[in-house]
Design a protein around this motif. Structure first.
Motif, PDB file in Angstrom:
ATOM      1  N   ILE A  11      85.003  52.396   8.111  1.00  0.00           N
ATOM      2  CA  ILE A  11      84.993  51.310   9.085  1.00  0.00           C
ATOM      3  C   ILE A  11      85.536  50.045   8.430  1.00  0.00           C
ATOM      4  CG2 ILE A  11      83.516  49.880  10.557  1.00  0.00           C
ATOM      5  CD1 ILE A  11      83.560  52.794  11.451  1.00  0.00           C
ATOM      6  N   THR A  13      85.778  46.008   9.161  1.00  0.00           N
ATOM      7  CA  THR A  13      85.248  44.972  10.039  1.00  0.00           C
ATOM      8  C   THR A  13      85.940  43.642   9.774  1.00  0.00           C
ATOM      9  OG1 THR A  13      83.483  44.446   8.484  1.00  0.00           O
ATOM     10  CG2 THR A  13      82.963  46.029  10.209  1.00  0.00           C
ATOM     11  N   TYR A  16      81.901  40.265  12.324  1.00  0.00           N
ATOM     12  CA  TYR A  16      80.914  41.252  12.777  1.00  0.00           C
ATOM     13  C   TYR A  16      81.548  42.394  13.572  1.00  0.00           C
ATOM     14  CZ  TYR A  16      81.353  39.443  17.492  1.00  0.00           C
ATOM     15  OH  TYR A  16      81.850  39.093  18.712  1.00  0.00           O
ATOM     16  N   VAL A  18      84.024  45.590  14.556  1.00  0.00           N
ATOM     17  CA  VAL A  18      84.720  46.756  14.011  1.00  0.00           C
ATOM     18  C   VAL A  18      86.168  46.685  14.476  1.00  0.00           C
ATOM     19  CG1 VAL A  18      84.869  49.276  14.034  1.00  0.00           C
ATOM     20  CG2 VAL A  18      82.631  48.161  14.011  1.00  0.00           C
ATOM     21  N   VAL A  58      77.689  56.326  12.114  1.00  0.00           N
ATOM     22  CA  VAL A  58      78.504  55.324  12.807  1.00  0.00           C
ATOM     23  C   VAL A  58      77.894  55.020  14.172  1.00  0.00           C
ATOM     24  CG1 VAL A  58      80.765  54.822  13.820  1.00  0.00           C
ATOM     25  CG2 VAL A  58      80.624  55.958  11.598  1.00  0.00           C
ATOM     26  N   LYS A  61      74.650  52.937  13.652  1.00  0.00           N
ATOM     27  CA  LYS A  61      74.791  51.630  13.005  1.00  0.00           C
ATOM     28  C   LYS A  61      75.543  50.602  13.850  1.00  0.00           C
ATOM     29  CE  LYS A  61      76.147  49.530   8.659  1.00  0.00           C
ATOM     30  NZ  LYS A  61      76.623  49.750   7.318  1.00  0.00           N
ATOM     31  N   TYR A  62      76.550  51.040  14.591  1.00  0.00           N
ATOM     32  CA  TYR A  62      77.411  50.108  15.316  1.00  0.00           C
ATOM     33  C   TYR A  62      77.231  50.261  16.823  1.00  0.00           C
ATOM     34  CZ  TYR A  62      79.618  49.594  10.783  1.00  0.00           C
ATOM     35  OH  TYR A  62      79.855  49.354   9.453  1.00  0.00           O
ATOM     36  N   ARG A  63      76.997  49.164  17.487  1.00  0.00           N
ATOM     37  CA  ARG A  63      76.841  49.150  18.939  1.00  0.00           C
ATOM     38  C   ARG A  63      78.165  48.808  19.609  1.00  0.00           C
ATOM     39  NH1 ARG A  63      73.339  52.398  19.095  1.00  0.00           N
ATOM     40  NH2 ARG A  63      71.396  51.925  18.083  1.00  0.00           N
ATOM     41  N   LYS A  64      78.283  49.131  20.880  1.00  0.00           N
ATOM     42  CA  LYS A  64      79.516  48.936  21.643  1.00  0.00           C
ATOM     43  C   LYS A  64      80.010  47.489  21.592  1.00  0.00           C
ATOM     44  CE  LYS A  64      81.437  50.495  26.006  1.00  0.00           C
ATOM     45  NZ  LYS A  64      81.132  51.212  27.235  1.00  0.00           N
ATOM     46  N   LYS A  66      80.064  45.512  19.242  1.00  0.00           N
ATOM     47  CA  LYS A  66      80.688  45.177  17.954  1.00  0.00           C
ATOM     48  C   LYS A  66      82.103  45.730  17.813  1.00  0.00           C
ATOM     49  CE  LYS A  66      76.564  44.385  15.366  1.00  0.00           C
ATOM     50  NZ  LYS A  66      76.181  44.107  14.030  1.00  0.00           N
ATOM     51  N   PHE A  67      82.575  46.478  18.788  1.00  0.00           N
ATOM     52  CA  PHE A  67      83.893  47.103  18.698  1.00  0.00           C
ATOM     53  C   PHE A  67      84.945  46.271  19.417  1.00  0.00           C
ATOM     54  CE2 PHE A  67      81.259  50.609  17.579  1.00  0.00           C
ATOM     55  CZ  PHE A  67      82.050  51.473  16.850  1.00  0.00           C
ATOM     56  N   ILE A  82      79.617  55.842  21.561  1.00  0.00           N
ATOM     57  CA  ILE A  82      79.182  54.496  21.203  1.00  0.00           C
ATOM     58  C   ILE A  82      78.470  53.889  22.399  1.00  0.00           C
ATOM     59  CG2 ILE A  82      79.946  52.239  20.389  1.00  0.00           C
ATOM     60  CD1 ILE A  82      80.441  54.560  18.385  1.00  0.00           C
TER      61      ILE A  82
END
Length: 83
Positions: A11, A13, A16, A18, A58, A61-64, A66-67, A82
């Motif tokens: 990943i 970034t 914050y 991705v 993944v 750890k990562y929420r929608k 953050k993308f 996600i």
């Protein structure tokens, strides 16, 4: 490096968010090959700076939110769910 990172995800970034998702496609004694979607990059082992994560890590750890739109599409193309 060994084959335990094969098929895991890297990943990138920005702040914050991705911005890119790569998948480790090949590991040799000297290099790591990462498919970033648009192209595959080859890194010397000493230059490989990511902590490879598996799909479940993944997703947890990562929420929608953050993308970026591009990285969210890439995650979906890789079969990640996600939320």
């Amino acid at each position: 490096m060994n084959n335990s990172i094969l098929d895991k995800y890297c990943i990138v970034t920005i702040g914050y968010a991705v911005s890119r998702i790569g998948q480790v496609k090949k590991v040799t004694p000297r290099t790591v090959h990462v498919d970033w979607g648009a192209k595959t990059m080859i890194y010397m082992n000493k230059d490989f700076k990511w902590i490879p994560l598996d799909k479940e890590e993944v997703e947890a750890k990562y929420r929608k939110s953050k993308f970026t739109p591009e990285s969210l599409k890439r995650a979906e193309d890789l079969g990640m769910e996600i939320r």
